[in-house]
Design an enzyme around this catalytic site. Structure first.
Site, short mmCIF file in Angstrom:
data_model
loop_
_atom_site.label_atom_id
_atom_site.label_comp_id
_atom_site.label_asym_id
_atom_site.label_seq_id
_atom_site.Cartn_x
_atom_site.Cartn_y
_atom_site.Cartn_z
N HIS A 375 0.05 6.24 -2.58
CA HIS A 375 -0.10 7.50 -1.86
C HIS A 375 1.20 8.22 -1.51
O HIS A 375 1.19 9.40 -1.13
CB HIS A 375 -0.88 7.27 -0.56
CG HIS A 375 -1.87 8.34 -0.24
ND1 HIS A 375 -1.64 9.68 -0.46
CD2 HIS A 375 -3.10 8.28 0.30
CE1 HIS A 375 -2.69 10.38 -0.08
NE2 HIS A 375 -3.59 9.57 0.38
N TYR A 489 -9.17 11.41 12.84
CA TYR A 489 -8.29 12.07 11.87
C TYR A 489 -9.12 12.53 10.68
O TYR A 489 -9.89 11.75 10.12
CB TYR A 489 -7.22 11.07 11.42
CG TYR A 489 -6.26 11.55 10.34
CD1 TYR A 489 -4.98 11.95 10.68
CD2 TYR A 489 -6.63 11.57 9.00
CE1 TYR A 489 -4.08 12.36 9.69
CE2 TYR A 489 -5.75 11.99 8.01
CZ TYR A 489 -4.48 12.38 8.36
OH TYR A 489 -3.60 12.79 7.39
N SER A 491 -8.29 14.53 7.05
CA SER A 491 -7.21 15.05 6.22
C SER A 491 -7.58 16.42 5.66
O SER A 491 -8.72 16.66 5.25
CB SER A 491 -6.94 14.08 5.06
OG SER A 491 -5.93 14.58 4.21
N THR A 502 -0.29 17.57 3.66
CA THR A 502 -1.57 17.59 4.36
C THR A 502 -1.34 18.01 5.80
O THR A 502 -0.23 17.94 6.32
CB THR A 502 -2.26 16.21 4.35
OG1 THR A 502 -1.40 15.26 5.00
CG2 THR A 502 -2.58 15.76 2.95
#
Length: 658
Positions: A375, A489, A491, A502
């Site tokens: 990532h 959270y 994204s 992001t």
């Protein structure tokens, strides 16, 4: 980097193979229909130069948004204290930091204010990559069973991947553009007009069509790249010379030449022969599977990798690092076992994986396929585009069929099995990594829910955002389970801006807590009242989503200001030492969605030990969610059961006649 000896041998191998096939493949090598997945009239990076820059939000707006996100999470006295810290930050310390950030941004117009720090944050984290960072995205199966065998599907997806790569490298991959009204803008006229405009103003031409080009800078990191562990901070390695892929089977590693000396994709029959050669290889599973080391804590892996390089394995590691991508061949049959599918593609047992590669294309024994990706280099937008394009190409335009014959050449000329020199120190490290990874995977629980009776259309008919309904379901489910609200959270991509990454949407709002309190209370209001509250939740969520997508969230801004404060030295502003700041960044509910007709499901691990990782899907004919958790800290099965109840209640309210 390759050593000169390896380069010479590799070039010689490719050259000899090229001579064998030059006569029968000469005309096809030049055939764009095979070499390229697309030939876009508008160059891939045509809009890049004129993309708007990621805006730095106003300090006072960030502070207001931060307080609004804290309000549903804090008790009255806690919120009062936090508000004092925020007020001081906005009026005193934050002003200086804001000016420093603006000054840096003005001097670095080629990028965004968040990009460098965000890369640094990923690469400095010492946590293992699998589960913690690497997500899995699972392809929809081939509709024709005969094309869904491991050999045929792996070969077709390999060819489509190479076609995608060559189109990207040639600058003829279609630029990614978000069309607000595709019928009016996704047209030949749009591409003709924007192609004629200079790159420096091309974005403005697209804007006149109500279309928004997206940042393509991350795409260059898809191929021939890997993350390399180093003490304290990893680094991204990219190669411009690798013409081979890495293939893994039973923990054994192979390199396969897939391009000729001119950079052309080898014939389908040759690639089919190479895949068959590896699939038919009866070698036993690796006794000491080197790939398990990529599951380790990053400093530990960095030390072991250096030892491997120092004990005669540097050339093998270079071949792995420079490979175009990693193709995983798993022996297991998935069938209808969804749990096995989710488990295998997210983490497996780690013995047949190289989690450091930018991405791995995983193909099970029955052709079920997925992408597992690292990532730090980029986000889901680039990976999803790759997935959608190669799925469409490999299914609608397969180059290998059930009757396709393998080439007459010896596949051993293209395939090389990597042999590692392992001393007792390396063997012990592998066994230790395997033991630790097994314990981690054994503690991870994966559960899922799929609703075919609920879908996007019902939401649209009721004029509510499908995404808000999913997020509302998560809030209601957690509240029912634990009787409280926690940091959540979601994204959101900021790819509409140059070098955007992001932003965070904070779905736990005062509107959602008000709704959930009412929904789960003994004295539940009427459906009419609940529906009005539900619509308010949708409106608030839509506003937060729009703000985040436009770079107007608060998380990334506060993150960048904190980095500056730390670099300045001295005492951090009280906002950052406030327990409420730590709590809101301790994301118990971490959620994300990548909805596409090419995707069956996706999943990722919790970001905290006592949290949930929730990947969800919103389609016209179904809604679905996959939840992960670590036992005994949380129980994703209980969360999914609670989520079922919440969705039933929410859709009953939506469907009720009021």
């Amino acid at each position: 980097m390759y050593s000169s000896q390896v380069v010479f041998k590799f070039r010689k191998l490719k050259s000899s193979f090229s001579v064998i096939h030059s006569c029968r493949w000469k005309s096809t090598q030049k055939n764009d229909d095979y070499q390229f997945i697309q030939r876009s009239k508008v160059p891939t990076m045509h809009f890049q130069k004129s993309l708007p820059r990621l805006p730095i939000p106003k300090l006072e707006d960030t502070c207001k948004r931060y307080l609004a996100a804290q309000m549903p999470l804090l008790k009255e006295n806690e919120f009062k204290q936090t508000k004092q810290y925020v007020t001081r930050f906005c009026e005193v310390e934050g002003k200086s930091l804001q000016e420093q950030l603006k000054d840096w941004d003005a001097k670095n117009k080629h990028t965004s204010y968040i990009c460098e720090s965000w890369f640094d944050m990923y690469l400095r984290d010492r946590a293992p990559l699998p589960i913690n960072y690497n997500p899995a995205i699972i392809f929809v199966n081939e509709s024709r069973p005969e094309y869904n065998t491991q050999l045929i599907r792996a070969t077709n997806m390999l060819i489509s991947s190479l076609r995608f790569m060559k189109s990207l490298q040639a600058g003829i991959l279609k630029p990614e553009v978000f069309h607000l009204n595709p019928k009016k803008s996704d047209t030949p006229l749009f591409y003709t007009v924007t192609r004629m405009l200079p790159p420096s103003v091309s974005w403005y031409g697209a804007y006149l069509f109500n279309a928004y080009p997206l940042d393509m800078s991350q795409y260059t990191g898809l191929f021939n790249a890997t993350r390399i562990p180093e003490i304290g901070k990893d680094r991204i390695f990219r190669s411009s010379t690798g013409s081979h892929i890495l293939v893994m089977k039973k923990g054994n590693l192979y390199t396969v030449s897939v391009l000729d000396k001119n950079g052309n994709i080898l014939p389908p029959s040759d690639l089919l022969a190479s895949m068959k050669y590896i699939i038919d290889d009866t070698s036993p599973a690796a006794e000491y599977p080197i790939g398990i080391l990529t599951t380790e804590q990053r400093d530990t892996w960095a030390q072991v990798r250096k030892h491997l390089a120092d004990t005669g394995n540097s050339e093998n590691l270079s071949m792995i690092d420079s490979s175009i991508f990693c193709l995983i061949l798993d022996d297991l049959t998935i069938g209808e076992n969804i749990h096995l599918m989710l488990q295998n593609f997210l983490h497996g047992d780690g013995t047949n994986r190289w989690f450091d590669k930018t991405f791995s294309l995983c193909v099970a024994g029955d052709g079920t396929s997925a992408v597992n990706f690292e990532h730090s280099w980029g986000d889901g937008v680039a990976v999803l585009r790759y997935i959608q394009d190669i799925h469409k190409d490999s299914t609608a335009n397969p180059r290998v069929h059930t009757g396709t014959q393998t080439s007459g050449g010896d596949p051993a000329n293209l395939v090389r099995r990597l042999q590692f020199s392992l001393d007792e120190t390396s063997k012990r490290a592998i066994l230790d990594a395997r033991k630790k990874y097994r314990a981690t995977c054994d503690s991870l629980r994966i559960d899922f829910v799929k609703y075919e009776e609920y879908d996007r259309r019902i939401c649209k008919q009721n004029q509510v955002s499908p995404d808000s309904i999913m997020q509302l379901g998560f809030q209601a489910a957690f509240h029912r389970l634990h009787g409280k609200y926690v940091s959540t959270y979601e994204s959101c991509s900021t790819a509409a801006f140059r070098h955007g990454r992001t932003e965070t949407i904070r779905p736990c709002t005062s509107a959602t807590t008000e709704f959930c309190d009412a929904l789960n209370s003994a004295d539940k209001p009427s459906n009419a009242t609940l529906k009005a509250m539900l619509k308010k939740c949708s409106q608030v969520h839509a506003t937060l989503t729009k703000e985040a997508a436009m770079g107007q969230g608060f998380d990334r801004h506060l993150f960048a200001l904190r980095i500056l404060a730390e670099r300045n030295g001295g005492q951090l502003p009280a906002l950052y030492t406030d327990p409420a700041f730590k709590a809101i960044n301790y994301n118990v509910l971490s959620t994300s969605t990548l909805s596409s007709k090419a995707v069956m499901a996706g999943n990722f691990g919790p970001v905290v030990k006592d949290g949930f990782g929730v990947a969800y899907t919103i389609l016209d004919d179904m809604l679905g969610a996959v939840a992960t958790s670590y036992l005994p800290h949380q129980d994703s099965r209980a969360f999914i059961d609670s989520l079922k109840v919440s969705f039933q209640q929410i859709f009953d309210i939506l469907n009720a006649k009021v």
